[in-house]
Design an enzyme around this catalytic site. Structure first.
Site, PDB file in Angstrom:
ATOM      1  N   GLY A  54       0.846  -1.184   0.000  1.00  0.00           N
ATOM      2  CA  GLY A  54       0.000   0.000   0.000  1.00  0.00           C
ATOM      3  C   GLY A  54       0.878   1.229   0.000  1.00  0.00           C
ATOM      4  N   CYS A  55       0.429   2.273   0.652  1.00  0.00           N
ATOM      5  CA  CYS A  55       1.193   3.513   0.710  1.00  0.00           C
ATOM      6  C   CYS A  55       2.522   3.274   1.420  1.00  0.00           C
ATOM      7  CB  CYS A  55       0.377   4.565   1.465  1.00  0.00           C
ATOM      8  SG  CYS A  55       1.257   6.106   1.685  1.00  0.00           S
ATOM      9  N   PHE A  56       3.601   3.764   0.834  1.00  0.00           N
ATOM     10  CA  PHE A  56       4.917   3.503   1.432  1.00  0.00           C
ATOM     11  C   PHE A  56       5.108   4.191   2.770  1.00  0.00           C
ATOM     12  CE2 PHE A  56       6.693   6.312  -2.262  1.00  0.00           C
ATOM     13  CZ  PHE A  56       6.175   7.473  -1.723  1.00  0.00           C
ATOM     14  N   TRP A  57       4.328   5.222   3.059  1.00  0.00           N
ATOM     15  CA  TRP A  57       4.458   5.870   4.363  1.00  0.00           C
ATOM     16  C   TRP A  57       4.122   4.905   5.492  1.00  0.00           C
ATOM     17  CZ3 TRP A  57       0.937  10.470   2.665  1.00  0.00           C
ATOM     18  CH2 TRP A  57       1.625  11.285   1.752  1.00  0.00           C
ATOM     19  N   TYR A 102      -3.852  11.514   8.012  1.00  0.00           N
ATOM     20  CA  TYR A 102      -3.528  10.219   7.417  1.00  0.00           C
ATOM     21  C   TYR A 102      -2.729   9.368   8.408  1.00  0.00           C
ATOM     22  CZ  TYR A 102      -2.101   6.740   3.977  1.00  0.00           C
ATOM     23  OH  TYR A 102      -1.906   5.558   3.305  1.00  0.00           O
TER      24      TYR A 102
END
Length: 179
Positions: free
Chosen positions: A14-17, A158
């Site tokens: 998913g989102c790399f963060w 987020y």
């Protein structure tokens, strides 16, 4: 003076963060870098191009770890249990091939270990695991504002609503592997 025999693992969940924040807490992890891999468009992709979903790249992290402290197998287990490996091209509200679940392996040993871990974890999931296991070709490092995102933006919505629950899950499932 001893030199560490560091290894590298590359994951997209998913989102790399989110995956970056998870692995920054793991004992034996020396460095986590957000970036992109697995695309079909030549050249160094930009974040905007990746977000379009048209380049074929996934948002990934490269984890540099000390195998004397944490094994590749344990790194894969942590990856697989801190995101949803059963959703195709999606993690939560993030949708598109750039958010696919993927392990990019560096050699046949990493490939075999990844396949075994996925097979062993499958009974714990109601739906089939769809994590792609592919050879690493090129890793493109994301720009500076995407590095250490959680550390630098913990009050961001987020981070509060998406990353914090993943960190809670990490701390519950893998407390013995944390720094």
């Amino acid at each position: 003076m001893t030199t560490k025999n560091l290894k590298v693992a590359t994951f997209g969940g998913g989102c790399f963060w989110c995956t970056e924040a998870v692995f920054q807490e793991v004992k034996g992890v020396e460095k986590v870098v957000s970036g992109y891999s697995g695309g079909i468009v030549p050249g160094s992709p930009t974040y905007r191009e990746i977000c379009s979903g048209l380049t074929g790249h996934a948002e990934v992290i490269q984890v540099t770890f000390d195998p004397d402290i944490i094994s590749f197998e344990d790194v894969v287990v942590i990856f697989m249990t801190t995101h949803d490996p059963t959703t195709l091209n999606r993690q939560g509200a993030d949708r598109g091939t750039q958010y696919r679940s993927v392990i990019f392996y560096n050699d046949e040993v990493q490939k075999e270990i990844s396949e075994v871990v996925v097979k062993e974890l499958q009974p714990y999931y109601e739906n089939p695991i769809v994590t792609e296991i592919s050879p690493l070709d090129i890793f493109y490092e994301a720009t500076k504002e995407h590095q250490d995102y959680y550390k630098n933006n913990q009050n961001n919505g987020y981070c509060s609503f998406v990353i914090n629950p993943k960190l809670t899950k990490l701390r519950k499932l893998h407390a013995d592997k944390l720094k």
